[in-house]
Design a protein around this motif. Structure first.
Motif, PDB file in Angstrom:
ATOM      1  N   LYS A  35       1.167  -1.202  -0.226  1.00  0.00           N
ATOM      2  CA  LYS A  35      -0.288  -0.034   0.302  1.00  0.00           C
ATOM      3  C   LYS A  35       0.982   0.747   0.122  1.00  0.00           C
ATOM      4  CE  LYS A  35      -0.893   0.378   4.594  1.00  0.00           C
ATOM      5  NZ  LYS A  35      -1.883   0.463   5.261  1.00  0.00           N
ATOM      6  N   GLU A  36       2.084   1.249   0.442  1.00  0.00           N
ATOM      7  CA  GLU A  36       2.562   2.415   1.200  1.00  0.00           C
ATOM      8  C   GLU A  36       3.662   2.184  -0.659  1.00  0.00           C
ATOM      9  OE1 GLU A  36       2.467   0.272   4.798  1.00  0.00           O
ATOM     10  OE2 GLU A  36       3.164   0.010   2.574  1.00  0.00           O
ATOM     11  N   ASN A  37       3.786   1.682  -1.491  1.00  0.00           N
ATOM     12  CA  ASN A  37       4.381   1.963  -2.942  1.00  0.00           C
ATOM     13  C   ASN A  37       2.894   2.173  -3.646  1.00  0.00           C
ATOM     14  OD1 ASN A  37       6.772   1.209  -1.779  1.00  0.00           O
ATOM     15  ND2 ASN A  37       6.406  -1.466  -2.474  1.00  0.00           N
ATOM     16  N   LEU A  38       2.168   1.960  -3.336  1.00  0.00           N
ATOM     17  CA  LEU A  38       0.848   2.449  -4.016  1.00  0.00           C
ATOM     18  C   LEU A  38       0.691   3.967  -4.067  1.00  0.00           C
ATOM     19  CD1 LEU A  38      -0.902   1.637  -6.608  1.00  0.00           C
ATOM     20  CD2 LEU A  38      -2.612   0.619  -4.805  1.00  0.00           C
ATOM     21  N   LYS A  39       0.532   4.100  -2.989  1.00  0.00           N
ATOM     22  CA  LYS A  39       0.273   5.294  -2.874  1.00  0.00           C
ATOM     23  C   LYS A  39       1.777   6.476  -3.276  1.00  0.00           C
ATOM     24  CE  LYS A  39      -0.342   8.850   0.991  1.00  0.00           C
ATOM     25  NZ  LYS A  39      -2.612   9.455   0.970  1.00  0.00           N
ATOM     26  N   GLU A  40       2.517   5.571  -3.827  1.00  0.00           N
ATOM     27  CA  GLU A  40       4.121   6.669  -3.698  1.00  0.00           C
ATOM     28  C   GLU A  40       3.343   6.918  -4.901  1.00  0.00           C
ATOM     29  OE1 GLU A  40       7.832   4.955  -3.526  1.00  0.00           O
ATOM     30  OE2 GLU A  40       7.243   5.443  -1.009  1.00  0.00           O
ATOM     31  N   LEU A  41       3.121   5.670  -5.914  1.00  0.00           N
ATOM     32  CA  LEU A  41       2.500   5.710  -7.445  1.00  0.00           C
ATOM     33  C   LEU A  41       1.778   6.923  -7.593  1.00  0.00           C
ATOM     34  CD1 LEU A  41       4.056   4.685  -9.880  1.00  0.00           C
ATOM     35  CD2 LEU A  41       2.426   2.559 -10.157  1.00  0.00           C
ATOM     36  N   ILE A  42       0.714   6.340  -7.180  1.00  0.00           N
ATOM     37  CA  ILE A  42      -0.939   7.297  -6.834  1.00  0.00           C
ATOM     38  C   ILE A  42       0.031   8.216  -7.209  1.00  0.00           C
ATOM     39  CG2 ILE A  42      -2.679   7.959  -5.857  1.00  0.00           C
ATOM     40  CD1 ILE A  42      -2.956   4.627  -5.274  1.00  0.00           C
ATOM     41  N   GLU A  43       0.315   9.416  -6.548  1.00  0.00           N
ATOM     42  CA  GLU A  43       0.385  10.495  -5.868  1.00  0.00           C
ATOM     43  C   GLU A  43       1.652  11.397  -7.419  1.00  0.00           C
ATOM     44  OE1 GLU A  43       3.004  10.576  -2.153  1.00  0.00           O
ATOM     45  OE2 GLU A  43       0.590  11.046  -0.993  1.00  0.00           O
ATOM     46  N   SER A  44       2.193  10.402  -7.386  1.00  0.00           N
ATOM     47  CA  SER A  44       3.310  10.330  -9.256  1.00  0.00           C
ATOM     48  C   SER A  44       2.051  10.654 -10.152  1.00  0.00           C
ATOM     49  CB  SER A  44       4.090   9.349  -8.462  1.00  0.00           C
ATOM     50  OG  SER A  44       4.939   9.461 -10.697  1.00  0.00           O
ATOM     51  N   TRP A  45       1.003   9.974 -10.511  1.00  0.00           N
ATOM     52  CA  TRP A  45       0.521  10.167 -10.906  1.00  0.00           C
ATOM     53  C   TRP A  45      -0.103  11.010 -11.563  1.00  0.00           C
ATOM     54  CZ3 TRP A  45      -0.873   4.308 -10.642  1.00  0.00           C
ATOM     55  CH2 TRP A  45      -0.158   3.163 -11.326  1.00  0.00           C
ATOM     56  N   GLN A  46      -0.637  11.876  -9.585  1.00  0.00           N
ATOM     57  CA  GLN A  46      -1.827  12.748 -10.061  1.00  0.00           C
ATOM     58  C   GLN A  46      -0.836  14.226 -10.096  1.00  0.00           C
ATOM     59  OE1 GLN A  46      -3.004  11.573  -5.606  1.00  0.00           O
ATOM     60  NE2 GLN A  46      -5.435  11.548  -6.409  1.00  0.00           N
TER      61      GLN A  46
END
Length: 159
Positions: free
Chosen positions: A11-22
């Motif tokens: 979930k931590e890595n996915l959050k980083e990826l989501i924030e990058s995409w956003q």
């Protein structure tokens, strides 16, 4: 081509990826479920969900949470197999496994732009809806393909 297992994230890595995409202006769509035996209903639903934004991420119920929700005989496929099958879909951009009975905490943590569930749910009853809306996002429901469910498939196999 990206290996399917590379789409499966903590979930931590996915959050980083989501924030990058956003940061890049991408609209993130989130949905969740057990996805025990992948079938046409799942494919149709997830494909439509992916069209609600730029990136689709899935919260996948852990084996333990599936047992709580569906009974001791489930899941049929373990969480690693289910995650890999979801990750193999071209329109799925990320998968993370959660162990709670509902994805409330995961949704509050990831804060997607769009939360999607099947039209068998009312928006006001969708777990995480209030958090997404309070963060400026939206909640959408998608019509399901009639006659397709993992439970129905299991019953048909049993004969």
């Amino acid at each position: 081509m990206e290996e399917t297992k590379n789409k499966i994230k903590s979930k931590e890595n996915l959050k980083e990826l989501i924030e990058s995409w956003q940061t890049q202006g991408k609209k993130i769509v989130f949905s969740n479920g057990c996805f025990d035996i992948l079938h046409l209903g799942h494919i149709d639903y997830l494909e439509k969900a992916s069209a609600c934004g730029d990136k689709l991420v899935i919260g996948l119920n852990s084996d333990d949470s599936v047992k709580v929700l569906k009974g001791e005989s489930r899941p049929i496929n373990n969480e690693e197999a289910r995650a890999r099958m979801l990750a193999a879909l071209s329109f799925v951009d990320g998968v993370t496994v959660f162990g709670e009975e509902t994805p409330q905490k995961l949704i509050e943590y990831l804060l997607p732009d769009v939360l999607v569930k099947g039209s068998d749910y009312n928006v006001e009853n969708i777990v995480g809806a209030k958090s997404v809306i309070a963060n400026g996002g939206k909640v959408q429901t998608i019509d399901l393909v009639n006659g397709y469910s993992t439970t129905n498939i299991i019953e048909k196999i049993k004969g």
